[in-house]
Scaffold this motif. Structure first.
Motif, PDB file in Angstrom:
ATOM      1  N   GLY A 253     -48.266  32.560  -3.503  1.00 63.22           N
ATOM      2  CA  GLY A 253     -49.325  32.596  -2.678  1.00 63.22           C
ATOM      3  C   GLY A 253     -50.751  33.353  -3.627  1.00 63.22           C
ATOM      4  O   GLY A 253     -50.454  34.109  -4.616  1.00 63.22           O
ATOM      5  N   ARG A 254     -51.695  33.742  -3.048  1.00 64.90           N
ATOM      6  CA  ARG A 254     -52.990  34.332  -4.098  1.00 64.90           C
ATOM      7  C   ARG A 254     -53.913  34.759  -3.224  1.00 64.90           C
ATOM      8  O   ARG A 254     -54.264  33.690  -2.098  1.00 64.90           O
ATOM      9  N   SER A 255     -54.768  35.778  -3.088  1.00 72.46           N
ATOM     10  CA  SER A 255     -55.772  36.380  -2.433  1.00 72.46           C
ATOM     11  C   SER A 255     -56.505  36.961  -3.343  1.00 72.46           C
ATOM     12  O   SER A 255     -56.305  38.266  -4.375  1.00 72.46           O
ATOM     13  N   GLU A 256     -57.733  37.425  -2.558  1.00 66.43           N
ATOM     14  CA  GLU A 256     -58.323  38.002  -3.821  1.00 66.43           C
ATOM     15  C   GLU A 256     -59.463  38.777  -2.606  1.00 66.43           C
ATOM     16  O   GLU A 256     -59.452  38.468  -1.667  1.00 66.43           O
ATOM     17  N   GLU A 257     -59.436  40.105  -3.106  1.00 61.81           N
ATOM     18  CA  GLU A 257     -60.258  41.182  -2.253  1.00 61.81           C
ATOM     19  C   GLU A 257     -61.523  40.978  -2.050  1.00 61.81           C
ATOM     20  O   GLU A 257     -62.782  40.598  -3.042  1.00 61.81           O
ATOM     21  N   ARG A 258     -62.441  40.973  -1.382  1.00 60.41           N
ATOM     22  CA  ARG A 258     -63.759  40.475  -1.065  1.00 60.41           C
ATOM     23  C   ARG A 258     -64.533  41.610  -0.635  1.00 60.41           C
ATOM     24  O   ARG A 258     -64.565  42.382  -0.308  1.00 60.41           O
ATOM     25  N   ALA A 259     -65.520  41.280  -1.825  1.00 60.70           N
ATOM     26  CA  ALA A 259     -66.471  42.387  -1.819  1.00 60.70           C
ATOM     27  C   ALA A 259     -67.582  42.444  -1.970  1.00 60.70           C
ATOM     28  O   ALA A 259     -68.005  40.973  -1.886  1.00 60.70           O
ATOM     29  N   PRO A 260     -68.134  43.195  -1.485  1.00 62.34           N
ATOM     30  CA  PRO A 260     -69.863  43.099  -1.027  1.00 62.34           C
ATOM     31  C   PRO A 260     -70.472  42.183  -2.799  1.00 62.34           C
ATOM     32  O   PRO A 260     -70.114  42.518  -3.556  1.00 62.34           O
ATOM     33  N   PHE A 261     -71.577  41.632  -2.433  1.00 64.89           N
ATOM     34  CA  PHE A 261     -72.155  41.166  -3.905  1.00 64.89           C
ATOM     35  C   PHE A 261     -72.945  42.211  -4.673  1.00 64.89           C
ATOM     36  O   PHE A 261     -73.519  42.624  -3.537  1.00 64.89           O
ATOM     37  N   PRO A 262     -72.121  42.552  -6.274  1.00 60.98           N
ATOM     38  CA  PRO A 262     -73.262  43.378  -6.455  1.00 60.98           C
ATOM     39  C   PRO A 262     -74.905  43.608  -7.089  1.00 60.98           C
ATOM     40  O   PRO A 262     -75.168  44.251  -7.589  1.00 60.98           O
ATOM     41  N   ILE A 263     -75.286  42.418  -6.226  1.00 60.21           N
ATOM     42  CA  ILE A 263     -76.499  42.035  -6.090  1.00 60.21           C
ATOM     43  C   ILE A 263     -77.273  41.985  -4.548  1.00 60.21           C
ATOM     44  O   ILE A 263     -77.180  42.023  -3.680  1.00 60.21           O
ATOM     45  N   PRO A 264     -78.570  43.160  -4.721  1.00 64.13           N
ATOM     46  CA  PRO A 264     -79.129  43.552  -3.815  1.00 64.13           C
ATOM     47  C   PRO A 264     -80.745  42.922  -3.394  1.00 64.13           C
ATOM     48  O   PRO A 264     -80.875  42.038  -4.396  1.00 64.13           O
ATOM     49  N   GLY A 265     -80.316  43.015  -2.350  1.00 58.62           N
ATOM     50  CA  GLY A 265     -81.700  42.129  -1.651  1.00 58.62           C
ATOM     51  C   GLY A 265     -81.575  40.468  -1.959  1.00 58.62           C
ATOM     52  O   GLY A 265     -82.515  39.268  -1.282  1.00 58.62           O
ATOM     53  N   LEU A 266     -80.592  39.817  -1.078  1.00 57.96           N
ATOM     54  CA  LEU A 266     -80.143  39.053  -1.227  1.00 57.96           C
ATOM     55  C   LEU A 266     -80.600  37.406   0.260  1.00 57.96           C
ATOM     56  O   LEU A 266     -80.351  38.809   1.607  1.00 57.96           O
ATOM     57  N   ALA A 267     -81.277  37.104   0.188  1.00 55.68           N
ATOM     58  CA  ALA A 267     -81.753  35.786   1.595  1.00 55.68           C
ATOM     59  C   ALA A 267     -81.076  36.081   2.182  1.00 55.68           C
ATOM     60  O   ALA A 267     -79.615  35.680   1.369  1.00 55.68           O
ATOM     61  N   ALA A 268     -81.450  35.697   2.976  1.00 54.11           N
ATOM     62  CA  ALA A 268     -80.242  35.108   4.009  1.00 54.11           C
ATOM     63  C   ALA A 268     -79.457  33.440   4.122  1.00 54.11           C
ATOM     64  O   ALA A 268     -78.565  33.263   3.992  1.00 54.11           O
ATOM     65  N   ASP A 269     -80.534  32.958   3.751  1.00 50.17           N
ATOM     66  CA  ASP A 269     -80.178  31.221   3.324  1.00 50.17           C
ATOM     67  C   ASP A 269     -79.546  31.072   2.021  1.00 50.17           C
ATOM     68  O   ASP A 269     -80.122  29.833   1.330  1.00 50.17           O
ATOM     69  N   VAL A 270     -79.150  31.932   1.805  1.00 54.65           N
ATOM     70  CA  VAL A 270     -78.938  31.474  -0.391  1.00 54.65           C
ATOM     71  C   VAL A 270     -77.165  31.446  -0.600  1.00 54.65           C
ATOM     72  O   VAL A 270     -76.728  31.507   0.606  1.00 54.65           O
ATOM     73  N   LEU A 271     -77.591  30.241  -1.530  1.00 56.42           N
ATOM     74  CA  LEU A 271     -76.053  29.099  -1.419  1.00 56.42           C
ATOM     75  C   LEU A 271     -75.755  30.035  -1.939  1.00 56.42           C
ATOM     76  O   LEU A 271     -75.632  30.249  -3.735  1.00 56.42           O
TER      77      LEU A 271
END
Length: 184
Positions: A30-48
């Motif tokens: 098994g392997r799991s990654e810690e979900r951290a918030p994006f380090p980039i501020p101001g992302l749009a809601a519809d970002v791919l």
């Protein structure tokens, strides 16, 4: 660059690469990654969001991302996205950068913000069947997040790169360059 800390009771430590022949009795289950918030501020809601892994195929990633940025979806009715974020960690970082550089050449005028960070990965390893013990190893691995945007971004943001202009030399320019080389 990888930092290892583990919860091994016997003091054994093993690397993130597949177990060595003498340790073939262990396998990762098994392997799991810690979900951290994006380090980039101001992302749009519809970002791919494109997650690039070590085994990802570059052509598949680019075909999907380029189609979405140019407004071509699976059914032909998808709206074009204005921003795409490529994320890769560990051995997937180089493939992430390659994808971004190729996409910047395919879709002109993209602004870029790059951020480096670290993510925590937890791996569960299983020992030999007769022992039936599992071991959890926590590793901290480098990661990269790259935002490409059709809209202007804050040029004061650390990691910002303005759109690049790529010029393709004409046949006349190529001929002149070849003549200069032969003259020298």
């Amino acid at each position: 660059m990888e930092h290892q800390s583990s919860s091994l009771s016997s003091g054994d430590q093993f690397a993130s690469c597949p177990p060595q022949p003498e340790r073939s009795a262990r396998r990762r289950i098994g392997r799991s990654e810690e979900r951290a918030p994006f380090p980039i501020p101001g992302l749009a809601a519809d970002v791919l969001h494109m997650r690039v892994k070590e085994g990802s195929k570059i052509r598949n990633l680019l075909r999907f991302a380029a189609a979405r940025m140019q407004g071509e979806g699976q059914d032909g009715s998808a709206a074009a996205v204005r921003q795409v974020v490529f994320t890769g960690l560990g051995r997937g970082i180089t493939k992430t950068i390659t994808c971004v550089e190729i996409l910047k050449r395919k879709v002109a005028g993209l602004h870029q913000v790059s951020k480096l960070c670290y993510m925590t990965v937890n791996e569960v390893w299983e020992s030999a069947p007769q022992e039936a013990a599992t071991t959890t190893v926590e590793r901290t691995v480098p990661a990269i997040c790259i935002l490409l945007s059709k809209d202007p971004l804050d040029p004061q943001e650390l990691g910002y790169q303005p759109p690049q202009t790529f010029s393709v030399p004409t046949e006349e320019e190529e001929r002149r360059r070849d003549l200069r080389r032969t003259a020298e």
